[in-house]
Scaffold this active site. Sequence first.
Site, short mmCIF file in Angstrom:
data_model
loop_
_atom_site.label_atom_id
_atom_site.label_comp_id
_atom_site.label_asym_id
_atom_site.label_seq_id
_atom_site.Cartn_x
_atom_site.Cartn_y
_atom_site.Cartn_z
N TYR A 112 -10.29 -1.48 -2.58
CA TYR A 112 -9.49 -1.50 -3.81
C TYR A 112 -10.18 -2.31 -4.91
O TYR A 112 -10.10 -1.97 -6.08
CB TYR A 112 -8.12 -2.14 -3.54
CG TYR A 112 -7.04 -1.18 -3.13
CD1 TYR A 112 -7.15 -0.46 -1.95
CD2 TYR A 112 -5.92 -0.99 -3.93
CE1 TYR A 112 -6.15 0.42 -1.57
CE2 TYR A 112 -4.92 -0.11 -3.55
CZ TYR A 112 -5.04 0.59 -2.38
OH TYR A 112 -4.06 1.45 -2.00
N LYS A 141 -11.80 -0.01 11.66
CA LYS A 141 -12.59 1.19 11.93
C LYS A 141 -13.99 0.67 12.28
O LYS A 141 -15.00 1.02 11.65
CB LYS A 141 -12.59 2.11 10.69
CG LYS A 141 -13.21 3.47 10.87
CD LYS A 141 -12.39 4.42 11.72
CE LYS A 141 -13.20 5.69 12.02
NZ LYS A 141 -12.56 6.56 13.03
N ASP A 168 -7.42 5.56 12.94
CA ASP A 168 -6.99 6.93 13.24
C ASP A 168 -6.07 6.94 14.46
O ASP A 168 -5.01 7.58 14.47
CB ASP A 168 -8.21 7.87 13.44
CG ASP A 168 -9.31 7.28 14.30
OD1 ASP A 168 -9.25 6.08 14.65
OD2 ASP A 168 -10.25 8.02 14.64
N ASP A 174 -2.18 0.37 3.20
CA ASP A 174 -1.50 1.24 2.24
C ASP A 174 -1.00 2.49 2.95
O ASP A 174 0.15 2.89 2.81
CB ASP A 174 -2.47 1.61 1.11
CG ASP A 174 -1.84 2.56 0.11
OD1 ASP A 174 -0.69 2.33 -0.28
OD2 ASP A 174 -2.51 3.54 -0.27
N ASP A 228 3.14 3.43 4.56
CA ASP A 228 3.93 4.62 4.21
C ASP A 228 4.38 5.34 5.47
O ASP A 228 5.52 5.79 5.59
CB ASP A 228 3.12 5.60 3.34
CG ASP A 228 3.34 5.37 1.85
OD1 ASP A 228 3.55 4.20 1.47
OD2 ASP A 228 3.31 6.35 1.09
C1 IPM Z 1 1.54 0.60 -2.75
C2 IPM Z 1 1.13 1.63 -3.76
C3 IPM Z 1 0.00 1.09 -4.62
C4 IPM Z 1 -1.19 0.81 -3.72
C5 IPM Z 1 -0.37 2.00 -5.79
C6 IPM Z 1 0.83 2.32 -6.63
C7 IPM Z 1 -1.47 1.41 -6.62
O1 IPM Z 1 0.79 2.81 -3.12
O2 IPM Z 1 1.94 -0.51 -3.15
O3 IPM Z 1 1.49 0.90 -1.55
O4 IPM Z 1 -2.01 1.70 -3.47
O5 IPM Z 1 -1.32 -0.33 -3.27
MG MG Z 2 1.12 2.82 -1.04
#
Ligand code: IPM
Ligand code: MG
Length: 369
Positions: free
Chosen positions: A143, A193, A225, A249, A253
């Site tokens: 990042y 990884k 993975d 990240d 999710d």
């Molecule tokens: C998160 C989001 C952010 C990230 C984006 C919006 C930049 O996906 O906080 O998980 O990638 O960190």
């Molecule tokens: Mg995210």
Amino acid sequence: MNFKIGVLAGDGIGPEVMQSALRILKKATQNSDHTFEITEAAVGGAAIDLTGEALPADTLNLCEKSDAILFGSVGGPKWEHLPPTQQPERAALLPLRKHFELFANLRPAIIYPELKDASPLRSDLVENGLNILILRELTGDVYFGEPKGRRGSGPDEEAFDTMKYKRFEIERIARIAFESARGRKKIVHSIDKANVLTTMVLWREVVIEVHKNYPDVKLHHLYVDNASMQLIKNPAQFDVVLCPNLFGDILSDEASQITGSIGMLASASLGAPESKWGQPGYSFGLYEPSGGSAPDIAGQGIANPIAQILSAALMLRYSFKMEKEALQIEAAVKKVIAEGARTGDLLPTGSSGRALNTNQITDLVLNAL
Ligand code: IPM
Ligand code: MG
């Protein structure tokens, strides 16, 4: 103490759910010895519309003078035509994380027993509830690694980002993983990884070294993975999942979707306790829901405010050391859910149940407090 809170509601459903969180915060803290100074400022697309910038200097200034930031969400179709580096997410959220060195991102993924039907996983996989803490390193990795850029033209045109970690960056997040695990089931899965990436070889080495100080905590290593597969196959095996920025990240999710209710998930981004931000002895932090700005339902007053409310509870816990009040908010939310209150996102598809709107569910939580 007098605590200053910078409130950045942002875009989409952000301002709607922020109103709910502020109402709860007010009631939850009304009998405490502390006073709270709440100042709102523009961020994200809303700030672009006002000032041309996603993170205006005034807003950053306010944050610097605050003890914690309560953040809503940023972004939406209206700003998607902008060059990538000027879009709300990249131009507001990432600089905030970096500026305040908020390197530890806690994303608890919790299944409430009453909501287990909302999980897309087979019920036998989640029937005993789930409580996974995704701990994501937030200020390093690909990042922020330099160099990044584009060069050349034609078929040789190329773009590049740099995956990079310094030893101290891995050490400090690993310590938080083991410390957190001590207050939980004492299991850490470190994600990397290391079979391909040199950065991740260092990651694994350092995690193993830090672990020597925490012999009471079990440490496992998983390639990312495999981890993404294991999270679906057997989510109950996880307690604390320690991730580098990019993998965290993605896996956060995935973990949140397993709970079936991203509208319930709060998050905390913390800096070092000795950082220069906030008051000595208290941790500066940024608190935000894990979900996004949900432009599809913005402005209708139907968004689920619980993630924002629980983010405020995390702020009381981590930044202001107000564990009792944090627990009270969490208990009020649990009670309301247990009694059957649901916003639209929590009703299984095709369900005939009645969906409450944002204000209605906020009123119930207020009453339960
Ligand atoms: C998160 C989001 C952010 C990230 C984006 C919006 C930049 O996906 O906080 O998980 O990638 O960190
Ligand atoms: Mg995210």
